[in-house]
Scaffold this motif. Structure first.
Motif, PDB file in Angstrom:
ATOM      1  N   VAL A  56       5.881  -6.497  -0.411  1.00 36.96           N
ATOM      2  CA  VAL A  56       5.506  -6.658   0.999  1.00 36.96           C
ATOM      3  C   VAL A  56       5.079  -8.089   1.333  1.00 36.96           C
ATOM      4  O   VAL A  56       5.181  -8.537   2.462  1.00 36.96           O
ATOM      5  N   PHE A  57       4.599  -8.804   0.309  1.00 34.79           N
ATOM      6  CA  PHE A  57       4.072 -10.142   0.589  1.00 34.79           C
ATOM      7  C   PHE A  57       5.147 -11.215   0.621  1.00 34.79           C
ATOM      8  O   PHE A  57       5.930 -11.331  -0.311  1.00 34.79           O
ATOM      9  N   SER A 115       1.929 -14.049   5.988  1.00 30.04           N
ATOM     10  CA  SER A 115       1.743 -13.539   4.630  1.00 30.04           C
ATOM     11  C   SER A 115       2.619 -12.333   4.286  1.00 30.04           C
ATOM     12  O   SER A 115       2.893 -12.106   3.107  1.00 30.04           O
ATOM     13  N   PHE A 116       3.042 -11.555   5.294  1.00 29.08           N
ATOM     14  CA  PHE A 116       3.854 -10.366   5.007  1.00 29.08           C
ATOM     15  C   PHE A 116       5.285 -10.526   5.538  1.00 29.08           C
ATOM     16  O   PHE A 116       5.500 -11.202   6.554  1.00 29.08           O
ATOM     17  N   LEU A 169       4.019  -3.619   7.629  1.00 24.21           N
ATOM     18  CA  LEU A 169       2.697  -3.060   7.934  1.00 24.21           C
ATOM     19  C   LEU A 169       2.845  -1.873   8.885  1.00 24.21           C
ATOM     20  O   LEU A 169       3.465  -2.010   9.935  1.00 24.21           O
ATOM     21  N   SER A 170       2.263  -0.730   8.530  1.00 21.26           N
ATOM     22  CA  SER A 170       2.237   0.380   9.486  1.00 21.26           C
ATOM     23  C   SER A 170       1.368  -0.033  10.669  1.00 21.26           C
ATOM     24  O   SER A 170       0.485  -0.873  10.530  1.00 21.26           O
ATOM     25  N   ALA A 221      -2.270  -3.120  -2.913  1.00 23.55           N
ATOM     26  CA  ALA A 221      -2.078  -1.716  -3.297  1.00 23.55           C
ATOM     27  C   ALA A 221      -0.639  -1.289  -3.031  1.00 23.55           C
ATOM     28  O   ALA A 221      -0.017  -0.611  -3.861  1.00 23.55           O
ATOM     29  N   ALA A 222      -0.089  -1.713  -1.896  1.00 25.97           N
ATOM     30  CA  ALA A 222       1.291  -1.347  -1.570  1.00 25.97           C
ATOM     31  C   ALA A 222       2.249  -1.916  -2.625  1.00 25.97           C
ATOM     32  O   ALA A 222       3.188  -1.251  -3.057  1.00 25.97           O
ATOM     33  N   GLU A 223       1.977  -3.151  -3.046  1.00 28.57           N
ATOM     34  CA  GLU A 223       2.841  -3.758  -4.066  1.00 28.57           C
ATOM     35  C   GLU A 223       2.724  -3.010  -5.390  1.00 28.57           C
ATOM     36  O   GLU A 223       3.712  -2.738  -6.062  1.00 28.57           O
ATOM     37  N   ARG A 224       1.488  -2.658  -5.728  1.00 27.85           N
ATOM     38  CA  ARG A 224       1.252  -1.928  -6.978  1.00 27.85           C
ATOM     39  C   ARG A 224       1.987  -0.605  -6.976  1.00 27.85           C
ATOM     40  O   ARG A 224       2.575  -0.192  -7.950  1.00 27.85           O
ATOM     41  N   GLU A 225       1.926   0.066  -5.826  1.00 26.09           N
ATOM     42  CA  GLU A 225       2.554   1.386  -5.731  1.00 26.09           C
ATOM     43  C   GLU A 225       4.049   1.286  -5.452  1.00 26.09           C
ATOM     44  O   GLU A 225       4.739   2.304  -5.376  1.00 26.09           O
TER      45      GLU A 225
END
Ligand code: ADP
Ligand code: MG
Length: 355
Positions: free
Chosen positions: A15-16, A222-223, A228-229, A260-264
């Motif tokens: 996402v980043f 940054s994104f 982003l929701s 967290a989104a990247e991790r998941e």
């Protein structure tokens, strides 16, 4: 043959686009809702651009209201515009003695000063000497300036030194003092106060809408688009507004949720990821603390930093000193507060502040 795992990582975009933009060290190119404040700091410093004496400014306001960012922004613009200034940024939490500060200024002016074995008076003399020959106007930012009052050795004398540089040597040193503490000025000797606070500026807490605007701007950089929701930014803004109108908290929530989104491995940051970010220490989720811990956090938030004795009396508690110390140890372990030792006439004592 199976695909190279690193190649696979590289093809997953995440996402980043650039997460560094969300970190506290990043200096934003634009600071929405601080145009007025930036303008006022710039007006105070303007004379320096043509070799004149800038006005000294004291900036007061709660944590995360953009004080440091605005001061750095103006200094950057000023030094891009004019060769006649020399910006010196000092965080007094890091360098908290008169000796250290004079030393740092002298070394920024190109004067070599040994770290030890040189008396403060000698540094003052050398500094005066260098300053009298210096063509540039030093603009000295003393961030977290209230820290100078925490010592019993009169470290705030350095403020006299800087004020005196103007009178005695005709050198236009400018000082920008930054503090969270509303009481800072009233604690100063009136003679320093008037020369230090030729202008006094207040930074207010950000309103939820202002935090949203700030987050939107930072998120664009940054994104990646559409990661982003819809609820993400309003939620981060509302949370940070509730936590004291603090932009640092807003940005840190957004960053943690993105992490967290990247991790998941999902394509979009969700509301749940934002809510999980609230619970992490930096955004201080008060719900997970007991009454006493909440009280400690609130007092520190309000008062900036305190000596252990001052904190104890501000808590107005019936608990023993030792019980309070246990709470402090826990808060320190959780990374919520930090403590430092200070050397006083009565021996060592501790200063405590939020991290
Ligand atoms: P303070 O010094 O008042 O505690 P900072 O200047 O450190 O606050 O700001 C906290 C964080 O919020 C920093 O990362 C800063 O870049 C960011 N920030 C503050 N105000 C703004 C703004 N108006 N626009 C964009 N970012 C901001
Ligand atoms: Mg700051």
């Amino acid at each position: 043959m199976s695909e190279n795992i690193f190649k696979k990582f590289a093809s997953e975009k995440g996402v980043f686009k650039d997460e560094r933009v969300l970190l506290p060290e990043d200096l934003p190119g634009a600071l929405p809702h601080r145009e007025k404040e930036i303008n006022e700091i710039a007006l105070a410093l303007r004379p320096a651009a043509s070799g004149g004496k800038p006005e000294n400014v004291i900036v007061v306001g709660p944590t995360g209201t953009g004080k440091t960012a605005c001061a750095r922004h103006v200094l950057k613009q000023l030094s891009e515009y004019s060769q006649r200034v020399l910006p010196v940024y000092i965080n007094c939490w890091g360098i908290s003695t008169r000796h250290g500060i004079l030393n740092k200024i002298a070394s920024s002016l190109g004067e070599f000063v040994p770290r030890r074995g040189i008396a403060t008076d000698e540094i003052t003399e050398r500094l005066a000497d260098v300053l009298s020959k210096e063509k540039r106007i030093p603009i000295i930012v003393l961030d977290e300036i209230d820290r100078l009052l925490a010592s019993q050795y009169g470290e705030e004398k350095v403020l006299y030194d800087l004020a005196r540089a103007n009178e005695v040597f005709g050198v236009g040193v400018g000082v920008i003092g930054i503090t969270n503490s509303e009481e800072f000025l009233s604690k100063l000797d009136p003679r320093i106060r008037s020369s230090l606070a030729q202008r006094e500026m207040k930074f207010e807490r950000y309103a939820p809408q202002e935090l949203k605007d700030i987050l939107h701007e930072r998120a664009k950089l940054s994104f990646f688009p559409n990661t982003l929701s819809d609820e993400v930014i309003p939620l981060c803004a509302a949370h940070a507004a509730k936590m004291g109108g603090d932009a640092r908290i807003a940005l840190s929530c957004l960053w943690k949720a993105g992490r967290a989104a990247e991790r998941e491995g999902v394509a979009k940051v969700s509301e749940a990821q934002v809510r999980a970010a609230f619970a992490e220490p930096e955004g201080i989720d008060m719900e997970k603390f007991g009454e006493m811990e909440k009280k400690i956090i609130r007092v520190l938030k309000e008062r900036g930093e305190l000596g252990s004795g001052e904190l104890y009396s501000a808590l107005k508690t019936k608990e023993t000193d030792r019980t309070v110390r246990n709470y402090l140890t826990r808060l320190e372990k959780l990374g919520i507060i930090e403590t430092k030792e200070r050397e006083g006439k009565k021996g060592k004592s501790r200063i405590i502040k939020l991290k």
